[in-house]
Design a protein around this motif. Structure first.
Motif, PDB file in Angstrom:
ATOM      1  N   MET A  58       0.834  -1.192   0.000  1.00  0.00           N
ATOM      2  CA  MET A  58       0.000   0.000   0.000  1.00  0.00           C
ATOM      3  C   MET A  58       0.870   1.244   0.000  1.00  0.00           C
ATOM      4  O   MET A  58       2.051   1.185   0.316  1.00  0.00           O
ATOM      5  CB  MET A  58      -0.942   0.023   1.202  1.00  0.00           C
ATOM      6  N   ALA A  59       0.247   2.354  -0.369  1.00  0.00           N
ATOM      7  CA  ALA A  59       0.880   3.672  -0.309  1.00  0.00           C
ATOM      8  C   ALA A  59      -0.236   4.701  -0.308  1.00  0.00           C
ATOM      9  O   ALA A  59      -1.345   4.426  -0.760  1.00  0.00           O
ATOM     10  CB  ALA A  59       1.810   3.893  -1.490  1.00  0.00           C
ATOM     11  N   SER A  60       0.074   5.881   0.196  1.00  0.00           N
ATOM     12  CA  SER A  60      -0.877   6.989   0.177  1.00  0.00           C
ATOM     13  C   SER A  60      -0.389   8.037  -0.810  1.00  0.00           C
ATOM     14  O   SER A  60       0.786   8.385  -0.814  1.00  0.00           O
ATOM     15  CB  SER A  60      -0.972   7.645   1.562  1.00  0.00           C
ATOM     16  N   LEU A  61      -1.312   8.526  -1.627  1.00  0.00           N
ATOM     17  CA  LEU A  61      -1.037   9.653  -2.506  1.00  0.00           C
ATOM     18  C   LEU A  61      -1.780  10.848  -1.936  1.00  0.00           C
ATOM     19  O   LEU A  61      -2.986  10.812  -1.793  1.00  0.00           O
ATOM     20  CB  LEU A  61      -1.527   9.377  -3.924  1.00  0.00           C
ATOM     21  N   ILE A  62      -1.049  11.892  -1.620  1.00  0.00           N
ATOM     22  CA  ILE A  62      -1.640  13.095  -1.042  1.00  0.00           C
ATOM     23  C   ILE A  62      -1.502  14.219  -2.058  1.00  0.00           C
ATOM     24  O   ILE A  62      -0.383  14.563  -2.454  1.00  0.00           O
ATOM     25  CB  ILE A  62      -0.928  13.495   0.272  1.00  0.00           C
ATOM     26  N   GLU A  63      -2.616  14.771  -2.476  1.00  0.00           N
ATOM     27  CA  GLU A  63      -2.594  15.873  -3.430  1.00  0.00           C
ATOM     28  C   GLU A  63      -2.502  17.200  -2.689  1.00  0.00           C
ATOM     29  O   GLU A  63      -3.173  17.402  -1.677  1.00  0.00           O
ATOM     30  CB  GLU A  63      -3.865  15.856  -4.274  1.00  0.00           C
ATOM     31  N   GLY A  64      -1.631  18.084  -3.188  1.00  0.00           N
ATOM     32  CA  GLY A  64      -1.607  19.439  -2.663  1.00  0.00           C
ATOM     33  C   GLY A  64      -0.511  19.727  -1.670  1.00  0.00           C
ATOM     34  O   GLY A  64       0.521  19.083  -1.630  1.00  0.00           O
ATOM     35  N   HIS A  65      -0.771  20.710  -0.832  1.00  0.00           N
ATOM     36  CA  HIS A  65       0.193  21.311   0.087  1.00  0.00           C
ATOM     37  C   HIS A  65       0.458  20.436   1.325  1.00  0.00           C
ATOM     38  O   HIS A  65      -0.463  19.897   1.910  1.00  0.00           O
ATOM     39  CB  HIS A  65      -0.354  22.664   0.524  1.00  0.00           C
ATOM     40  N   ASP A  66       1.723  20.321   1.712  1.00  0.00           N
ATOM     41  CA  ASP A  66       2.123  19.684   2.968  1.00  0.00           C
ATOM     42  C   ASP A  66       3.044  20.662   3.684  1.00  0.00           C
ATOM     43  O   ASP A  66       4.133  20.971   3.194  1.00  0.00           O
ATOM     44  CB  ASP A  66       2.850  18.370   2.709  1.00  0.00           C
ATOM     45  N   LYS A  67       2.621  21.153   4.836  1.00  0.00           N
ATOM     46  CA  LYS A  67       3.394  22.187   5.548  1.00  0.00           C
ATOM     47  C   LYS A  67       4.800  21.719   5.907  1.00  0.00           C
ATOM     48  O   LYS A  67       5.711  22.529   6.019  1.00  0.00           O
ATOM     49  CB  LYS A  67       2.656  22.637   6.805  1.00  0.00           C
ATOM     50  N   ASN A  68       5.006  20.411   6.080  1.00  0.00           N
ATOM     51  CA  ASN A  68       6.338  19.899   6.407  1.00  0.00           C
ATOM     52  C   ASN A  68       7.335  20.107   5.271  1.00  0.00           C
ATOM     53  O   ASN A  68       8.540  20.080   5.490  1.00  0.00           O
ATOM     54  CB  ASN A  68       6.269  18.411   6.754  1.00  0.00           C
ATOM     55  N   TYR A  69       6.857  20.314   4.057  1.00  0.00           N
ATOM     56  CA  TYR A  69       7.724  20.455   2.891  1.00  0.00           C
ATOM     57  C   TYR A  69       8.092  21.907   2.598  1.00  0.00           C
ATOM     58  O   TYR A  69       8.801  22.188   1.647  1.00  0.00           O
ATOM     59  CB  TYR A  69       7.050  19.845   1.661  1.00  0.00           C
ATOM     60  N   GLN A  70       7.617  22.847   3.400  1.00  0.00           N
ATOM     61  CA  GLN A  70       7.867  24.261   3.130  1.00  0.00           C
ATOM     62  C   GLN A  70       9.315  24.664   3.388  1.00  0.00           C
ATOM     63  O   GLN A  70       9.882  25.443   2.655  1.00  0.00           O
ATOM     64  CB  GLN A  70       6.925  25.141   3.948  1.00  0.00           C
ATOM     65  N   ARG A  71       9.909  24.142   4.437  1.00  0.00           N
ATOM     66  CA  ARG A  71      11.292  24.485   4.777  1.00  0.00           C
ATOM     67  C   ARG A  71      12.177  23.274   4.523  1.00  0.00           C
ATOM     68  O   ARG A  71      11.942  22.201   5.055  1.00  0.00           O
ATOM     69  CB  ARG A  71      11.391  24.891   6.252  1.00  0.00           C
ATOM     70  N   ILE A  72      13.181  23.454   3.682  1.00  0.00           N
ATOM     71  CA  ILE A  72      14.094  22.370   3.348  1.00  0.00           C
ATOM     72  C   ILE A  72      15.503  22.809   3.737  1.00  0.00           C
ATOM     73  O   ILE A  72      15.927  23.917   3.435  1.00  0.00           O
ATOM     74  CB  ILE A  72      13.989  22.001   1.851  1.00  0.00           C
ATOM     75  N   ASP A  73      16.206  21.957   4.465  1.00  0.00           N
ATOM     76  CA  ASP A  73      17.574  22.242   4.885  1.00  0.00           C
ATOM     77  C   ASP A  73      18.552  21.572   3.922  1.00  0.00           C
ATOM     78  O   ASP A  73      18.270  20.514   3.374  1.00  0.00           O
ATOM     79  CB  ASP A  73      17.832  21.708   6.298  1.00  0.00           C
ATOM     80  N   SER A  74      19.706  22.165   3.762  1.00  0.00           N
ATOM     81  CA  SER A  74      20.786  21.604   2.942  1.00  0.00           C
ATOM     82  C   SER A  74      20.347  21.324   1.515  1.00  0.00           C
ATOM     83  O   SER A  74      20.766  20.347   0.914  1.00  0.00           O
ATOM     84  CB  SER A  74      21.310  20.309   3.568  1.00  0.00           C
ATOM     85  N   GLY A  75      19.481  22.135   0.968  1.00  0.00           N
ATOM     86  CA  GLY A  75      19.041  21.938  -0.401  1.00  0.00           C
ATOM     87  C   GLY A  75      17.888  22.851  -0.742  1.00  0.00           C
ATOM     88  O   GLY A  75      17.547  23.753   0.018  1.00  0.00           O
TER      89      GLY A  75
END
Length: 117
Positions: free
Chosen positions: A10-27
């Motif tokens: 199984m896997a989940s596909l999430i469409e749209g915004h995820d607040k955890n992805y807003q800040r990215i370190d080292s990239g």
């Protein structure tokens, strides 16, 4: 994913915004779009070793592309070398580290993104 009338993966596909992805370190993100994020990929221990992850990922990407989306992100624990290998195999690019906001799990995640044709 069903094999011989049993849930094999199984896997989940999430469409749209995820607040955890807003800040990215080292990239940084190559694309700022929040089209799709793949979460919670799992294959039953009964079916491990049969390379079903390849089939599962091919199906997930087909679903995403069929819906007209062109951008996919995924994250994983730094120790999860199996998922990192699959991400690389399917052309995802390593983009850096994020920290998820969940006090019940280790917060550090490696993040990857893929631009679909």
């Amino acid at each position: 994913m069903i094999v011989d009338e049993e849930v094999a993966g199984m896997a989940s596909l999430i469409e749209g915004h995820d607040k955890n992805y807003q800040r990215i370190d080292s990239g940084e993100w190559k694309n700022r779009s929040d089209d799709y994020i793949v979460h919670r990929v799992a294959i039953s221990s009964k079916y491990q070793g049969l390379h079903l992850n390849d089939t599962l990922f091919a199906c997930l990407l087909t679903v995403i592309e069929t819906k007209g989306f062109k951008h996919v992100r995924i994250d994983t624990h730094p120790e999860n070398q199996r998922l990192q290998h699959i991400a690389d195999k399917f052309g995802f690019e390593y983009r850096g580290i994020i920290y998820i906001e969940d006090e019940t799990v280790e917060p550090e995640r490696k993040v990857y993104e893929l631009e679909l044709g």
